[in-house]
Design a protein around this motif. Structure first.
Motif, short mmCIF file in Angstrom:
data_model
loop_
_atom_site.label_atom_id
_atom_site.label_comp_id
_atom_site.label_asym_id
_atom_site.label_seq_id
_atom_site.Cartn_x
_atom_site.Cartn_y
_atom_site.Cartn_z
N CYS A 294 -7.25 6.63 0.44
CA CYS A 294 -5.92 6.19 -0.01
C CYS A 294 -5.79 6.30 -1.51
O CYS A 294 -4.76 6.71 -2.03
CB CYS A 294 -5.63 4.76 0.44
N SER B 56 -3.16 8.90 -4.28
CA SER B 56 -2.09 8.15 -4.93
C SER B 56 -1.47 8.96 -6.06
O SER B 56 -2.09 9.87 -6.59
CB SER B 56 -2.63 6.83 -5.49
N CYS C 189 3.15 11.06 -2.97
CA CYS C 189 4.01 9.99 -2.48
C CYS C 189 4.44 10.26 -1.03
O CYS C 189 4.39 9.37 -0.17
CB CYS C 189 5.23 9.86 -3.38
N ASP D 240 1.44 9.73 1.23
CA ASP D 240 1.12 8.31 1.37
C ASP D 240 2.18 7.56 2.18
O ASP D 240 1.87 6.63 2.90
CB ASP D 240 1.00 7.63 0.00
N GLY D 241 3.43 7.96 2.05
CA GLY D 241 4.52 7.25 2.71
C GLY D 241 4.94 7.87 4.03
O GLY D 241 6.02 7.58 4.53
N GLY E 72 6.50 4.17 -7.86
CA GLY E 72 6.32 4.27 -6.42
C GLY E 72 7.44 3.58 -5.68
O GLY E 72 7.73 2.42 -5.95
N TYR F 81 7.67 2.41 -2.74
CA TYR F 81 7.27 1.32 -1.84
C TYR F 81 6.46 0.26 -2.57
O TYR F 81 6.61 -0.93 -2.31
CB TYR F 81 6.50 1.87 -0.64
N THR F 82 5.62 0.68 -3.50
CA THR F 82 4.77 -0.28 -4.23
C THR F 82 5.46 -0.79 -5.49
O THR F 82 5.08 -1.81 -6.03
CB THR F 82 3.45 0.38 -4.65
N HIS F 83 6.42 -0.02 -5.99
CA HIS F 83 7.12 -0.30 -7.25
C HIS F 83 6.15 -0.29 -8.44
O HIS F 83 6.46 -0.84 -9.49
CB HIS F 83 7.90 -1.61 -7.19
N LYS F 84 5.01 0.35 -8.25
CA LYS F 84 4.03 0.47 -9.33
C LYS F 84 4.46 1.62 -10.25
O LYS F 84 4.92 2.66 -9.79
CB LYS F 84 2.64 0.74 -8.76
#
Length: 74
Positions: free
Chosen positions: A14, A18, A32, A35-36, A61, A63-66
């Protein structure tokens, strides 16, 4: 012990996919989407995040908002 090794390997896979491992916005988009893949809207959300990256050089990101910074805008 075997379960721990499987978990550690899965976690490593994982991390290797990223957006942080990408150098360009295009690579971040591809990571992305990979991963998604379990999200039905991954294509649209990752593309939108990539379009913003092309302008700013930063990828957020969906989904992660990172926030990842320093991408080549291509």
């Amino acid at each position: 012990m075997r379960t721990l090794l499987v978990i550690a390997f899965s976690f490593g896979v994982c991390l290797s996919a990223s957006p942080a491992s990408a150098e360009t916005c295009s690579e971040a988009i591809a990571h992305c989407k990979q991963d998604g893949s379990r999200h039905p809207d991954a294509d649209a959300k990752c593309t939108a995040a990539g379009n913003a990256c092309m302008k700013t050089g930063s990828f957020i990101g969906p989904y992660t908002h990172k926030l990842w910074r320093g991408f080549v805008k291509q």
